[in-house]
Design a protein around this motif. Structure first.
Motif, mmCIF file in Angstrom:
data_model
loop_
_atom_site.group_PDB
_atom_site.id
_atom_site.type_symbol
_atom_site.label_atom_id
_atom_site.label_comp_id
_atom_site.label_asym_id
_atom_site.label_seq_id
_atom_site.Cartn_x
_atom_site.Cartn_y
_atom_site.Cartn_z
ATOM 1 N N SER A 165 20.654 35.966 -11.261
ATOM 2 C CA SER A 165 20.747 34.569 -10.678
ATOM 3 C C SER A 165 21.879 34.509 -9.853
ATOM 4 C CB SER A 165 20.927 33.581 -11.827
ATOM 5 O OG SER A 165 21.912 33.982 -12.762
ATOM 6 N N GLU A 166 21.944 33.525 -9.172
ATOM 7 C CA GLU A 166 23.055 33.376 -8.213
ATOM 8 C C GLU A 166 24.312 32.642 -8.866
ATOM 9 O OE1 GLU A 166 21.543 30.141 -5.750
ATOM 10 O OE2 GLU A 166 20.318 31.426 -4.714
ATOM 11 N N ALA A 167 25.281 33.259 -8.226
ATOM 12 C CA ALA A 167 26.870 32.712 -8.894
ATOM 13 C C ALA A 167 27.171 31.502 -8.493
ATOM 14 C CB ALA A 167 27.627 33.835 -8.635
ATOM 15 N N ARG B 29 38.220 41.059 -11.023
ATOM 16 C CA ARG B 29 38.641 39.432 -10.783
ATOM 17 C C ARG B 29 40.287 39.874 -10.548
ATOM 18 N NH1 ARG B 29 40.711 35.771 -14.597
ATOM 19 N NH2 ARG B 29 39.902 37.057 -16.163
ATOM 20 N N LYS C 92 29.916 28.743 -7.279
ATOM 21 C CA LYS C 92 30.969 28.694 -6.288
ATOM 22 C C LYS C 92 32.329 29.105 -6.732
ATOM 23 C CE LYS C 92 33.155 26.887 -2.211
ATOM 24 N NZ LYS C 92 34.467 27.216 -2.732
ATOM 25 N N GLN D 189 32.697 30.924 -9.541
ATOM 26 C CA GLN D 189 32.826 32.257 -10.107
ATOM 27 C C GLN D 189 33.059 33.186 -8.852
ATOM 28 O OE1 GLN D 189 28.586 32.088 -12.001
ATOM 29 N NE2 GLN D 189 29.674 32.925 -13.489
ATOM 30 N N LEU D 190 32.511 32.895 -7.550
ATOM 31 C CA LEU D 190 32.468 33.729 -6.550
ATOM 32 C C LEU D 190 34.048 33.698 -5.978
ATOM 33 C CD1 LEU D 190 29.350 33.168 -4.321
ATOM 34 C CD2 LEU D 190 29.910 35.163 -5.752
#
Ligand code: ASP
Length: 470
Positions: free
Chosen positions: A450-452, A177, A454, A456-457
């Motif tokens: 699982s999907e992240a 990050r 938005k 988080q991305l």
């Protein structure tokens, strides 16, 4: 706090009132009288309730108070440890009422498919077979720890967020990050850190280490596994092998494992190939197999390099010259091959100071004496076709440490999941891991990945490419 008694203690407490807590393994309701078998971590006991307990469902959790009574002689059940007594229940409290179970847990579970077993792994683990394996696993690791502590080893943890470790598999990457566009790699093994601990002067290190490799999944293999990882300074190949052999034997015997031979045979790689057609072979007879015998052997004198398998992406990436390492790029060549190694000559005939431990047809461990002189390690990467910059970027930190007082050293990693599998007489690694991954790479119970979101991305400066549907 109640004054809880464990079920295993009850046979010695006849005439006393006790508080027991556990799960209802089974229930037989005869109207006026209800029998339950109560289970806790120590065992199983029959409890009798008069005009009570009819409401209880199996696998519910209860706390009960009752009198320990000797059973009349003809009702003694020699099959369970508490078969000489029963508990006459005076009162009970329902601590957790259990709904109908989605999978049965009173069998060995092998008749149930993988998906429901892993979705409800916390129930699956309640079955006697898995309770036994997980406890044996813990005992085995404890025996190894005890043995190594007795030999002056220091247990040290190494980082999980790290840089590529070159074990020949694909890395799992973790986005940073704070440094957008940069990634940590999860460790394929603690290889480089354990070598640096030798530079740091610990001389004898071990760790029960989690290793993570993004390899193609096989039925019995996930992305993570556990190794007993160790490293020793100032030891010859023979000394490392002797120490490992003694540790393995002690721990195997501690959990009731039976060895084919007290001393592990040592087989040359070339002999193994010509005799057994493979470098992992099974020395057991049919009778040994029936008796659950473990047949260990060492394999030594492997070629250091092999031609790159063009279908293997990690190999193609590592072996830029068309040559890649067979086992471990941090290994030393045998002393008699050092000159050729440094001169990049006779590459196909360079032998590595590598030793593998095999058992019952599986590789259960591998290690080596390392290249602790910078020029030897550098030559390994040159043979694989790395440029100066690529070497500096990949292992420059190791080359630097090797100029700052690194003792000669060597070590090994043993595959703990595999060893437990063989000790337990199981056929899948998953039976030895509390929460293994499914064959399609999804986590047990929690159903990752699982999907992240938005946000988080965005925080990670990442964008997911639209997936092209086939
Ligand atoms: N790092 C090696 C592996 O994970 C083991 C070793 O050489 O110690 O296979």
């Amino acid at each position: 706090m109640t004054n809880r008694t464990l079920i295993s203690q009850t046979p010695t407490l006849v005439g006393q009132t006790v508080v027991l807590q556990g799960w209802i393994a089974s229930k037989r309701d005869h109207g006026k009288v209800t029998f339950i078998d109560l289970r806790d971590r120590s065992g199983l006991v029959q409890c009798v309730g008069f005009k009570m307990m009819g409401e209880l469902t199996t696998e519910s959790v209860v706390s009960l108070t009752g009198l320990v009574k000797a059973r009349p002689e003809k009702l003694v059940n020699l099959e369970i440890l508490t078969g000489s007594i029963e508990i006459e229940v005076q009162s009970y409290e329902l601590l957790n009422k259990t709904a109908e179970l989605p999978i049965s847990i009173d069998t060995d579970g092998k008749e149930i498919s993988e998906e429901p077993r892993l979705k409800y792994r916390y129930l699956d683990l309640r079955r006697a077979r898995l309770q036994k394996i997980m406890r044996m696993r813990s005992e085995f690791i404890r025996a190894i720890r005890d043995s190594l502590y007795g030999k002056d080893f220091v247990e040290i943890e190494t980082p999980m967020l790290t840089k590529s470790t070159k074990e020949g598999a694909r890395d799992f990457l973790v986005p940073s990050r704070f440094q957008p566009g940069k990634f940590y790699a999860l460790p394929q093994s603690p290889q480089q850190y354990k070598q640096l601990l030798m530079t740091a002067g610990f001389e004898r290190y071990f760790q029960v280490a989690r290793c993570i490799r993004d390899e193609d999944l096989r039925a019995d293999r996930g992305f993570e596994f556990t190794q007993l990882d160790l490293e020793i300074s100032f030891a010859s190949q023979q000394e490392v092998m002797d120490l490992v052999e003694e540790t393995v034997k002690t721990a195997v015997k501690k959990v009731g494992g039976k060895l084919k031979t007290e001393s592990f045979p040592v087989v040359n790689y070339q002999d193994a190939i010509s005799k057994y057609g493979a470098d992992r072979f099974d020395l057991r007879t049919e009778e040994d197999k029936a008796n659950g015998i473990l047949a260990f052997a060492w394999v030594v004198n492997f070629p250091f390099f092999k031609k790159v398998d063009k279908k293997d992406i990690a190999e193609v990436r590592d072996g830029k010259s068309g040559w890649t390492f067979t086992h471990n790029p941090f290994s030393a060549p045998l002393p008699e091959n050092e000159v050729d190694h440094l001169a990049h000559k006779n590459i196909e005939n360079i032998v590595t100071a590598q030793y593998d431990l095999v058992c019952n047809g599986y590789e259960v461990g591998g290690g080596s004496i390392r290249a602790h002189k910078p020029e030897l390690l550098k030559a390994t990467f040159e043979i694989m076709g790395y440029s100066e910059e690529q070497i500096e970027d990949g292992v420059g930190h190791m080359l630097k440490a090797f100029k700052l007082g690194t003792p000669p050293h060597g070590g090994i990693a043993l595959g703990l999941d595999r060893l437990i599998m063989l000790l337990a007489g199981e056929e899948s690694l998953k039976e030895t891991i509390a929460f293994p991954m499914t064959s399609s790479g999804r986590t047990a119970v929690m159903d990752g990945p699982s999907e992240a979101a938005k946000e988080q991305l965005d925080e990670l400066s990442l964008m997911v490419k639209p997936q092209v549907k086939e």
